[in-house]
Write an enzyme that holds these catalytic residues in place. Structure first.
Site, PDB file in Angstrom:
ATOM      1  N   GLU A 133      30.230   2.525  -0.792  1.00 46.25           N
ATOM      2  CA  GLU A 133      30.684   3.884  -1.048  1.00 46.25           C
ATOM      3  C   GLU A 133      30.480   4.755   0.194  1.00 46.25           C
ATOM      4  O   GLU A 133      29.430   4.719   0.829  1.00 46.25           O
ATOM      5  CB  GLU A 133      29.913   4.494  -2.221  1.00 46.25           C
ATOM      6  CG  GLU A 133      30.238   3.879  -3.570  1.00 46.25           C
ATOM      7  CD  GLU A 133      31.667   4.190  -4.009  1.00 46.25           C
ATOM      8  OE1 GLU A 133      32.253   5.152  -3.488  1.00 46.25           O
ATOM      9  OE2 GLU A 133      32.184   3.455  -4.867  1.00 46.25           O
ATOM     10  N   ASP A 190      35.864  11.206  10.122  1.00 47.80           N
ATOM     11  CA  ASP A 190      37.000  10.277  10.127  1.00 47.80           C
ATOM     12  C   ASP A 190      36.459   8.855  10.000  1.00 47.80           C
ATOM     13  O   ASP A 190      35.282   8.612  10.270  1.00 47.80           O
ATOM     14  CB  ASP A 190      37.821  10.420  11.411  1.00 47.80           C
ATOM     15  CG  ASP A 190      39.211   9.812  11.274  1.00 47.80           C
ATOM     16  OD1 ASP A 190      39.559   9.354  10.158  1.00 47.80           O
ATOM     17  OD2 ASP A 190      39.952   9.789  12.275  1.00 47.80           O
ATOM     18  N   ASP A 237      39.026  13.511   7.280  1.00 49.61           N
ATOM     19  CA  ASP A 237      40.260  12.781   7.599  1.00 49.61           C
ATOM     20  C   ASP A 237      40.200  11.402   6.943  1.00 49.61           C
ATOM     21  O   ASP A 237      39.132  10.948   6.541  1.00 49.61           O
ATOM     22  CB  ASP A 237      40.383  12.640   9.127  1.00 49.61           C
ATOM     23  CG  ASP A 237      41.824  12.485   9.561  1.00 49.61           C
ATOM     24  OD1 ASP A 237      42.651  12.059   8.734  1.00 49.61           O
ATOM     25  OD2 ASP A 237      42.124  12.768  10.730  1.00 49.61           O
ATOM     26  N   HIS A 286      37.094  11.191  15.085  1.00 47.54           N
ATOM     27  CA  HIS A 286      37.986  10.055  15.270  1.00 47.54           C
ATOM     28  C   HIS A 286      37.640   9.311  16.564  1.00 47.54           C
ATOM     29  O   HIS A 286      37.522   8.079  16.572  1.00 47.54           O
ATOM     30  CB  HIS A 286      39.428  10.549  15.304  1.00 47.54           C
ATOM     31  CG  HIS A 286      40.424   9.505  15.695  1.00 47.54           C
ATOM     32  ND1 HIS A 286      40.916   8.594  14.780  1.00 47.54           N
ATOM     33  CD2 HIS A 286      40.979   9.211  16.890  1.00 47.54           C
ATOM     34  CE1 HIS A 286      41.737   7.783  15.425  1.00 47.54           C
ATOM     35  NE2 HIS A 286      41.795   8.130  16.702  1.00 47.54           N
TER      36      HIS A 286
END
Lengths: 381, 811
Positions: B620, B582, B653, B786
């Site tokens: 990137e 994430d 995610d 996350h």
């Protein structure tokens, strides 16, 4: 994909803003803008409440007029429904209009129909504008036009603008008429004699002016757009309006927008309650700060000083001479409604104390006799 | 049939089903009208729904669901695409529009034209050549209209202008457009206490999905301040005179505003205190004009306060056509703030707001159908659609979903199937976790005045740790003389530097202070790495029963942080590694994004490796990914006895639809390159993008009432994408409102994992987030990633120490 890339809006044959293509280089600001500005200035001068624009096309003039605070009713009429629909949604209230409803009420309506037909929805207007309209009318329609506008609608003011054919020689690329849909283009004498005759017949006075000045040395050519401003000589009697007017509606309403306004009780109540709570919170804060500083004299100098200086003066003035003053009891602050009513903003919104009481009933926590606003000191985080 | 190029085979039925139907097969007239049953589109959908019967291996019970999608019927035979050329060339697009409009007699009044491509619902006799006169120079222009394609009316080429048409329908219903969505401010709920309003609204879009053309519709709300920003500034001024500018910056910058004069929204990037409305700017025409004059002339608005600062909005690069970044300056008096900033939120306000905005599935359904009814009842609105031969189904689309089989939860000595709402709080607090780390040497830090609380805490820990299989020895107590940050920091630092056997540090703090929390976490995650737990004393207050519950939770969490394992599910796939990723984007300017990366290290997916990479703006993601993978394998090689996983499933995610191609074309090749650095190592891969913020929603019927679907409900047809292999899964149980499913897009599958198995694996992973004894919305590795990215980006502003990489220290 983007919406802007697709032009699938209602197409229409008539483009009323022909100067955008032709004489745009000749005039700054463009002539159509000058015509609209002329109307706006006229509205500023006469402060009409009800304004109708005949041949409103893409509603640009109406859109400009909706910001004039004197106007409460705006109407547009056009023979071509699709050209009106193209941009009519800019006449809708904007989202933010609902946050701060204005004091005046405003209704904007668009009708589809002909200026050669009478419809009662056009009665009672103060100002009727016909910008670059008459030259699009066929002979029979032009004949009926004065009776409809001056005889039937009979507003206090009529404004008519039309191209001045004498100016055409100065416009590049104009062969016969400025626009293929024009049925005629009059010179100054033609327009003025038609206007004077019409004015005389229906009891109006007329003054001539225009926009788009001719180049120096060629003043006799006259304005590029000639304008006649008609003022009704006598106030209309109500009987004459009632008796001879037909009641049958022939126009089709294509759009109607009612603006949120404080005239509407729902919005007024919101505004009043909001203002009362806001005012009460200021008083409460100032009271609490005051209490704090009494308990702890050192705090007064540091932390609470800014807010105290902000409020103490205002509050001091307000409570002077009042029998009841705001006070704190336990963790409830009591603020008499009379104190709140003495704030100018609240007073202006409600007008009377009775109205204040009526509007906030059930919306704001009040003491049992309804005379005092109660606030818990714990509500504030 | 061939597989679509560039994509791996998923097995299962979807790719085959899709390949059956070539993109532009003309559909016979009337076919669409027959598709009123849920078994909609003849080719793929039917196949899917029949799949359970055809393939007895497919597990799960069928369940009737209602989608927030409305079937659009196309009554026209076709849409005709033309190419329009102007000769000599006409540069100005609006002139092109005007010229074509003049030939309405030929084209008809239903057109969609972008300046060169023209769509009509009718076939023009070919060839068409028209004449027009350019008004500026009286030049005669020849307009040629040449047919290029005959399209199905449901072709995705039509979707862009269908959306334009539908936006107009919404305006006909008197809805106010703000950004992409529509609102009804006259239906506002006014929250006077907070000076906020809630505007109900709809998000609507027409999309081509596997099941055909749909109107995707969802109810939304806009929270908006009743006061202008200028008034908000006045309030701030009264409250904090000394730090006025700083406070304004904190409260206003970052928020989205609407203006009094248009329908647009702007994000505030800065406040320019040196400018006022009396300053000038340059109009498009080159004319210089003051803000005061501009608003007066253009909108008839009088600016009352001339000494207010101006708000600065910096458009994003792609929003400006010429690439030049022009600032937009806004007048506070004319702008209103939308949304509620985090700092202004108090729990009471959030509760009151949620009360107004939460909708039960039934209310949600009522809102959707009322919109459909309003369109139907307003002739202009339905006619607007009918101009293109479109009509809406009077009801939302109903179809069938599946409930995935319930998962068995495994503890150390027992296992069980959870009850219906998928919560197992009782079990995990009463029975032994899979593995528990004994707390032999740990520190308890608290300010002196919380002595009693600390004592009670230790006692409760000792009495509750037994059932969950933990052993808690007496802590080394560190009593602080006060609760200043410096006191905490200095003491913790000195203790940690003198003791190296500390397993865990438990801190009690007297209030929720982010700065103190940050100081402690920085010490324990970066400087002297040790698992740490911070407890706010307020959560320890209350009755003994409540305290026990809190302590149980803390103990479980501490066990995870120490490297223990709480529970697991059966994982039939062997030699599998699951990776979660994430990204945390900082709100403040110039801060770097943080990538959280979490990978499983054992076959039952209960041990996790974690890594964080701070990324420069515009860098990137692929580079960071490679770094994560490389360090993961370096760590794993010695541990796994040089036996690396054969299958790697990555849940990614924080990827929007527009970035899917980037994932496929850049990130995945980079990862595969990383594997090549190991000899003979070619694991098969599955890459799944996880999307939480989606507009697809569904409910299910229970006794004639719409309710939230039970956890485990999956939809993998009809509203799925034409371009990607995706499915929707509701894994969590929501007590209030509608549960929003999570969308999973499988962008790569070289592991020959069937779609059904991927769904089941995903659902299993949603059971494994140890901070919550139940299922969650996303697979646990995503949630871990996350948490990790948030801790590193928001609290630490730094990479945590690699010494903690094999523990869930970030929980």
């Amino acid at each position: 994909f983007s919406e802007q890339n697709w032009d699938c809006i209602y197409p229409c044959l008539i483009n009323f803003q022909e100067e955008q293509f032709t004489g745009i280089a000749e005039f700054t600001p463009p002539l159509y803008k000058q015509r609209y500005q002329f109307i706006k200035d006229l509205v500023g001068k006469y402060k009409p409440k009800k304004v109708a624009d005949l041949g409103c096309a893409d509603c640009t003039l109406l859109w400009m007029l909706k910001s004039c605070s004197c106007i409460e009713v705006l109407a547009g009429l056009d023979i071509c429904a699709s050209v009106m629909k193209e941009k009519m949604h800019r006449l809708s209230p904007l989202p933010a209009d609902y946050l701060k409803p204005s004091e005046r009420s405003l209704t904007v309506t668009l009708h589809h129909g002909s200026v050669a037909q009478k419809d009662p929805c056009m009665l009672g207007f103060d100002l009727v504008t016909c910008i670059e309209l008459i030259e699009h009318l066929e002979e029979p329609e032009l004949k009926k036009f004065p009776e409809v506008v001056f005889g039937f609608m009979a507003p206090s003011i009529v404004v008519i603008s039309t191209p001045n054919s004498e100016f055409n020689s100065l416009l590049p690329g104009v062969m016969l008429f400025r626009h293929p849909d024009h049925k005629f283009e009059w010179n100054q004498v033609q327009f003025q004699s038609w206007a004077l005759e019409t004015a005389r017949h229906y009891g109006y006075s007329v003054e001539f002016t225009g926009v788009g000045h001719p180049p120096t040395g060629m003043e006799n050519v006259g304005f590029c757009t000639q304008i006649g401003v008609f003022l009704r000589k006598y106030p209309q009697t109500s009987e004459s309006t009632q008796s001879e007017k037909p009641t049958q509606a022939v126009y089709k309403t294509v759009f109607k927008a009612v603006y949120p306004s404080l005239k509407d009780e729902k919005y007024l109540q919101n505004a009043v309650v909001s203002e009362v709570i806001f005012t009460a919170q200021i008083i409460k804060q100032s009271l609490l700060n005051h209490l704090m500083s009494e308990h702890d004299p050192t705090e007064r100098k540091s932390k609470f000083r800014p807010s105290m200086s902000c409020f103490s003066e205002g509050l001091g003035k307000l409570v002077v001479g009042k029998s009841m003053e705001p006070f704190v009891n336990g963790n409830v602050v009591y603020i008499p409604l009379t104190t709140i009513f003495s704030f100018p903003k609240v007073k202006n919104l409600c007008g009377t104390f009775e109205k204040l009481c009526r509007l906030i009933a059930g919306k704001v926590m009040l003491s049992s006799d309804g005379s005092t606003v109660m606030f818990s000191t714990e509500h504030e985080n | 049939t061939a597989q679509p190029g560039g994509r791996g085979c998923l097995g299962g039925s979807r790719p085959h089903a899709r390949a059956v139907s070539p993109p532009c097969t003309p559909v016979p007239v009337g076919v669409t009208l027959l598709q009123v049953t849920p078994l909609a589109s003849p080719s793929h959908c039917l196949h899917h729904l029949l799949a359970p019967e055809l393939k007895p291996t497919v597990k799960g019970t069928a369940i009737a669901v209602g989608l927030n999608s409305v079937k659009i019927y196309c009554q026209n035979e076709a849409v005709y695409q033309y190419h329009v050329t102007f000769s000599p060339e006409v540069e100005c697009r609006s002139t092109r529009f005007a010229m074509l409009k003049e030939h309405q007699a030929v084209t008809g009044d239903v057109t969609a034209f972008d300046g060169s491509i023209l769509y009509l619902p009718k076939l023009l006799p070919q060839p068409v050549s028209l004449k027009a006169q350019r008004r500026s120079d009286s030049e005669e222009i020849t307009i040629t209209i040449q047919i290029t394609k005959v399209l199905e009316p449901s072709s995705d080429l039509c979707v862009p202008f269908y959306n334009v048409v539908f936006r107009r329908v919404m305006r006909i219903l008197d809805m106010k457009p703000i950004g992409r969505n529509f609102f009804e401010p006259d239906q506002a709920t006014v929250l006077q206490r907070y000076r906020l309003q809630i505007w109900p609204g709809y998000s609507v879009s027409i999309r081509k999905k596997d099941g055909g053309l749909f109107l995707l519709v969802d109810t939304i709300h806009k929270v908006i301040h009743s006061d202008s920003i200028l008034n908000v500034m006045h309030t701030i001024y009264r409250q904090s005179l000394n730090s006025f500018q700083e406070e304004c910056f904190k409260q206003l910058v970052g928020s989205v505003v609407i203006t009094r004069y248009n329908n647009r929204t702007y994000r505030i990037n800065d406040i320019d205190w040196n400018k006022t409305p009396r300053d000038s700017f340059t109009l498009f025409s080159g004319e210089e004009i003051t803000f005061v004059d501009y608003y007066s002339k253009a909108y008839g608005i009088t600016i009352r306060e001339l000494d207010q600062p101006l708000l600065v909005h910096r458009p994003r690069e792609k929003q400006t056509s010429d690439g030049k970044l022009d600032l937009v300056l806004l007048v506070p008096e004319l702008t209103f703030m939308t949304g509620v900033r985090e700092m202004r939120r108090d729990s009471r306000m959030v509760k009151d707001l949620m009360k107004e905005m939460l909708q039960s599935p039934k209310q949600h359904y009522t809102c959707l159908t009322s919109l459909l009814r309003r369109i139907k009842d307003k002739p202009e609105a339905s006619q607007e659609l009918m101009r293109w031969g479109l009509s809406l189904d009077p009801d939302i689309h109903r179809t069938q979903g599946r409930i995935l089989p319930a998962e068995r939860i495994n503890l150390r000595h027992s296992s069980f199937i959870p009850v219906k709402d998928l919560m197992w709080n009782k079990e995990v607090t009463r029975e032994a976790s899979i593995s528990a780390i004994a707390m032999n040497y740990w520190l308890l830090v608290y300010p002196k005045r919380l002595q009693d609380v600390a004592k009670t805490l230790v006692a409760t820990m000792e009495s509750t740790c037994g059932p969950i299989g933990m052993r808690v020895s007496r802590p080394t107590v560190v009593e602080l003389k006060d609760d200043r940050i410096e006191t905490y920091a200095k003491t913790i630092q000195s203790v940690l530097s003198s003791e190296d056997k500390v397993q865990l540090l438990l801190c009690i703090i007297s209030s929720s202070r982010e700065d103190l929390y940050r100081a402690i976490k920085k010490l324990c995650c970066v400087q002297s790495p040790v698992p740490s737990q911070v407890i706010n004393v307020q959560s320890l207050s209350g009755q003994l029963g409540k305290l026990r519950t809190v302590v149980q939770k803390v103990l479980l969490q501490m066990n995870c942080k120490l490297g223990g394992e709480l529970w697991g599910v059966d994982i039939p796939l062997k030699q599998l590694m699951v990776i979660g990723m994430d990204i945390y984007h900082s709100r403040s300017k110039g801060m770097r994004s943080v990538i959280g990366f979490v990978a499983s290290m054992n076959h039952i997916l209960t041990r996790w490796y974690s890594r964080v990479v701070f990324q420069m703006p515009h860098q990137e993601i692929a580079d960071s990914l490679q770094l994560c993978l490389a360090s993961l394998f370096q760590f794993l090689l010695p541990q796994m006895n040089h036996c690396l996983p054969k299958k790697i499933v990555i849940y990614r995610d924080g990827v929007s639809d527009s970035q899917l191609d980037t994932v496929l074309k850049y990130e995945i090749p980079q990862m595969q390159k990383c594997f090549k650095t190991f000899e003979n190592y070619q694991p098969s891969m599955v890459v799944v993008v996880v999307q939480k913020q989606i507009s697809t929603n569904f409910y299910t019927m229970e006794e004639e009432q719409f309710v939230s679907p039970p956890p485990g409900t999956v939809i993998d047809h009809t509203v799925t994408s034409l371009d990607w292999q995706d499915f929707f899964l509701v894994a969590h149980h929501s007590r209030q409102g509608c549960s929003i499913p999570t969308r999973y897009i499988c962008v790569l599958n070289t592991a020959n994992l069937s779609f059904e198995h991927l769904q089941r694996l995903t659902f299993k992973l949603c059971h494994l987030y140890w901070n919550w004894p139940g299922t969650i919305r996303v697979p646990a590795p995503c949630k871990y990633a996350h948490k990790l990215a948030f801790l590193s980006g928001h609290i630490l502003h730094h990479e945590p120490s690699t010494q903690l990489c094999d523990k869930l220290f970030f929980l």
